[in-house]
Write an enzyme that holds these catalytic residues in place. Structure first.
Site, mmCIF file in Angstrom:
data_model
loop_
_atom_site.group_PDB
_atom_site.id
_atom_site.type_symbol
_atom_site.label_atom_id
_atom_site.label_comp_id
_atom_site.label_asym_id
_atom_site.label_seq_id
_atom_site.Cartn_x
_atom_site.Cartn_y
_atom_site.Cartn_z
ATOM 1 N N HIS A 1 4.014 -14.574 11.625
ATOM 2 C CA HIS A 1 4.478 -13.612 12.632
ATOM 3 C C HIS A 1 3.774 -13.792 13.967
ATOM 4 C CE1 HIS A 1 5.942 -10.789 9.172
ATOM 5 N NE2 HIS A 1 6.714 -11.825 9.358
ATOM 6 N N CYS B 1 6.689 -16.371 28.324
ATOM 7 C CA CYS B 1 7.952 -15.818 28.813
ATOM 8 C C CYS B 1 9.022 -15.973 27.738
ATOM 9 C CB CYS B 1 8.350 -16.578 30.079
ATOM 10 S SG CYS B 1 10.012 -16.147 30.651
ATOM 11 N N GLN C 1 0.467 -11.678 7.659
ATOM 12 C CA GLN C 1 1.565 -11.150 8.476
ATOM 13 C C GLN C 1 1.004 -10.510 9.739
ATOM 14 O OE1 GLN C 1 4.621 -9.121 5.680
ATOM 15 N NE2 GLN C 1 2.731 -9.208 4.543
ATOM 16 N N ASN C 2 -0.335 -10.421 9.795
ATOM 17 C CA ASN C 2 -0.947 -9.723 10.924
ATOM 18 C C ASN C 2 -0.989 -10.607 12.162
ATOM 19 O OD1 ASN C 2 -1.243 -7.688 9.164
ATOM 20 N ND2 ASN C 2 -3.431 -7.997 8.803
ATOM 21 N N CYS D 1 9.745 -17.717 36.311
ATOM 22 C CA CYS D 1 11.186 -17.431 36.431
ATOM 23 C C CYS D 1 11.475 -15.937 36.599
ATOM 24 C CB CYS D 1 11.922 -17.985 35.208
ATOM 25 S SG CYS D 1 11.646 -17.014 33.719
ATOM 26 N N ASP E 1 -3.238 -9.665 14.692
ATOM 27 C CA ASP E 1 -4.413 -9.178 15.413
ATOM 28 C C ASP E 1 -5.536 -10.197 15.544
ATOM 29 O OD1 ASP E 1 -5.645 -9.200 12.845
ATOM 30 O OD2 ASP E 1 -5.067 -7.121 12.483
ATOM 31 N N PRO F 1 -3.653 0.538 13.424
ATOM 32 C CA PRO F 1 -2.730 1.219 12.503
ATOM 33 C C PRO F 1 -1.739 0.228 11.898
ATOM 34 C CG PRO F 1 -2.204 1.743 14.810
ATOM 35 C CD PRO F 1 -3.448 0.913 14.831
ATOM 36 N N ASP F 2 -1.279 0.494 10.676
ATOM 37 C CA ASP F 2 -0.228 -0.357 10.107
ATOM 38 C C ASP F 2 1.124 0.154 10.603
ATOM 39 O OD1 ASP F 2 0.330 1.851 8.549
ATOM 40 O OD2 ASP F 2 -0.274 0.973 6.652
ATOM 41 N N PHE F 3 2.218 -0.371 10.047
ATOM 42 C CA PHE F 3 3.542 0.072 10.482
ATOM 43 C C PHE F 3 3.958 1.363 9.797
ATOM 44 C CE2 PHE F 3 5.927 -4.088 11.846
ATOM 45 C CZ PHE F 3 5.373 -3.968 13.104
ATOM 46 N N ARG F 4 3.904 1.331 8.446
ATOM 47 C CA ARG F 4 4.680 2.297 7.671
ATOM 48 C C ARG F 4 3.885 3.426 7.039
ATOM 49 N NH1 ARG F 4 6.837 -2.666 7.536
ATOM 50 N NH2 ARG F 4 9.008 -2.801 8.202
ATOM 51 N N CYS G 1 7.269 -12.967 34.030
ATOM 52 C CA CYS G 1 6.892 -14.375 34.117
ATOM 53 C C CYS G 1 6.687 -14.786 35.579
ATOM 54 C CB CYS G 1 8.001 -15.212 33.489
ATOM 55 S SG CYS G 1 7.747 -16.983 33.640
HETATM 56 P P1 CNA Z 1 3.286 -2.213 6.553
HETATM 57 O O1 CNA Z 1 4.724 -2.241 6.227
HETATM 58 O O2 CNA Z 1 2.805 -1.224 7.537
HETATM 59 O O3 CNA Z 1 2.513 -2.018 5.176
HETATM 60 C C1 CNA Z 1 1.132 -1.830 5.090
HETATM 61 C C2 CNA Z 1 0.813 -1.552 3.649
HETATM 62 O O4 CNA Z 1 -0.597 -1.534 3.501
HETATM 63 C C3 CNA Z 1 1.344 -0.207 3.158
HETATM 64 O O5 CNA Z 1 1.968 -0.412 1.905
HETATM 65 C C4 CNA Z 1 0.067 0.656 3.022
HETATM 66 O O6 CNA Z 1 0.145 1.553 1.947
HETATM 67 C C5 CNA Z 1 -0.961 -0.397 2.736
HETATM 68 N N1 CNA Z 1 -2.307 -0.044 3.174
HETATM 69 C C6 CNA Z 1 -2.690 0.504 4.343
HETATM 70 N N2 CNA Z 1 -4.021 0.607 4.401
HETATM 71 C C7 CNA Z 1 -4.499 0.122 3.210
HETATM 72 C C8 CNA Z 1 -5.788 -0.025 2.658
HETATM 73 N N3 CNA Z 1 -6.894 0.325 3.342
HETATM 74 N N4 CNA Z 1 -5.908 -0.543 1.417
HETATM 75 C C9 CNA Z 1 -4.803 -0.901 0.713
HETATM 76 N N5 CNA Z 1 -3.552 -0.790 1.188
HETATM 77 C C10 CNA Z 1 -3.413 -0.294 2.431
HETATM 78 O O7 CNA Z 1 2.773 -3.655 7.059
HETATM 79 P P2 CNA Z 1 3.144 -5.114 6.491
HETATM 80 O O8 CNA Z 1 2.009 -5.973 6.881
HETATM 81 O O9 CNA Z 1 3.576 -5.104 5.096
HETATM 82 O O10 CNA Z 1 4.425 -5.461 7.365
HETATM 83 C C11 CNA Z 1 4.511 -6.627 8.036
HETATM 84 C C12 CNA Z 1 4.479 -6.415 9.549
HETATM 85 C C13 CNA Z 1 3.430 -5.460 10.012
HETATM 86 C C14 CNA Z 1 4.108 -7.699 10.225
HETATM 87 O O11 CNA Z 1 5.155 -8.153 10.974
HETATM 88 C C15 CNA Z 1 2.894 -7.403 11.124
HETATM 89 O O12 CNA Z 1 2.922 -8.127 12.315
HETATM 90 C C16 CNA Z 1 2.955 -5.964 11.350
HETATM 91 N N6 CNA Z 1 1.716 -5.279 11.765
HETATM 92 C C17 CNA Z 1 0.558 -5.952 11.981
HETATM 93 C C18 CNA Z 1 -0.576 -5.275 12.360
HETATM 94 C C19 CNA Z 1 -1.853 -6.048 12.605
HETATM 95 O O13 CNA Z 1 -1.801 -7.201 12.993
HETATM 96 N N7 CNA Z 1 -3.005 -5.421 12.363
HETATM 97 C C20 CNA Z 1 -0.552 -3.893 12.518
HETATM 98 C C21 CNA Z 1 0.665 -3.218 12.291
HETATM 99 C C22 CNA Z 1 1.795 -3.926 11.918
#
Ligand code: CNA
Length: 255
Positions: free
Chosen positions: A121, A129, A101-102, A156, A104, A29-32, A153
């Protein structure tokens, strides 16, 4: 879509700035988004959603992170069409840089080479730790995350966590190097990010004014300042990447 394919046919030096959206189809899942991590953890009644990944909050309430991470820490998930497209650009010899920014590790799983990849990130591929900095065995961290148990850890007794940059921690990026590499790009593709988290979000402004920027997101982004020669695609990034790859006849080798 046609504009993107035409731009790629010109064999541009290409860069990417990507976010959580490119891994959603994999199962992370994404964040927002509506069903993102912040929505899924609303029941934890955090003081603010980002507290889940805030180093000060983590020091005081480590159990919250380990409880929330329980359902998210997965190793069985694989790259998406978006990752495969980036790999294809690399195999075409066009890739300058990928800033993800991911955390994973799916870019690495897809076969994006380490010298092309910048992970400001951090990554969940290792753990340490937060007090003494000693490495924490990642296999054990995975087990604890699956069980929702706090990692301590072995040296420590401090708190350990994956080497993912939390809010309040310094990001892992040489800003000058990033700017230099992004400025080399004729084509700069931004996808699956809300462009909310700074300072990485500001990298969207680094491309040269003559470069073509492509923004692929399923929602519009109020913070993005469009330029005349931008290509704006409000769409699913996997669908766009798959179609572009198919139309260009690009295949990718197994990684
Ligand atoms: P965010 O803020 O959650 O934004 C994700 C964006 O992607 C949103 O605008 C969504 O509308 C858009 N979106 C989602 N799915 C799709 C799709 N299939 N096609 C097109 N657009 C899509 O996440 P950001 O990456 O902008 O924020 C940065 C954070 C999120 C970083 O610090 C990450 O570490 C962190 N994060 C990472 C993961 C991961 O590694 N998979 C997961 C969740 C959060």
């Amino acid at each position: 879509m046609n504009a993107l394919v035409t731009a790629l046919r010109a064999r541009p030096t290409t860069g990417f700035l990507v976010g959580a959206g490119i891994s959603v189809a994999a199962g992370y899942p994404d964040f927002r988004s509506k069903d993102g991590i912040y929505a899924r953890t609303a029941h934890l009644q955090l003081p603010y959603p980002e507290a889940l990944f805030d180093i000060t909050y983590f020091r005081k309430h480590p159990q919250t992170f380990f409880t929330a991470a329980k359902g998210v820490a997965r190793e069985d998930l694989g790259p998406t069409h978006a990752h495969s497209f980036i790999k294809a650009v690399q195999e075409q010899g066009l890739l300058e840089v990928v800033i993800t920014q991911n955390i994973d590790g799916l870019e690495r799983k897809a076969g994006i080479s380490a010298e092309k990849l910048i992970e400001p990130h951090g990554s969940n591929a290792s753990s340490s730790c937060i007090d003494c900095g000693a490495d924490f065995p990642n296999a054990e961290m995975r087990k604890l995350l699956h069980k929702g148990e706090i990692a301590y850890c072995k040296h420590c007794g401090g708190l350990a966590k994956p080497n993912v940059v939390f809010f309040g921690e310094p990001i892992r990026m040489n800003a000058l190097e990033v700017r230099r590499r992004v400025e080399k790009c004729d084509l700069f593709i931004i996808m699956g990010t809300s462009l909310v988290v700074q300072p990485v979000a500001s990298i969207a402004e680094y491309p040269d004014k003559k470069a073509v920027r492509v923004l692929i997101n399923r929602e519009t982004l109020p913070k993005f300042r469009p330029r005349e020669n931008d290509i704006l695609l409000q769409a699913d990034c996997d669908a766009v990447c798959k179609e572009a790859k198919d139309r260009l006849g690009w295949t990718t080798s197994a990684s």
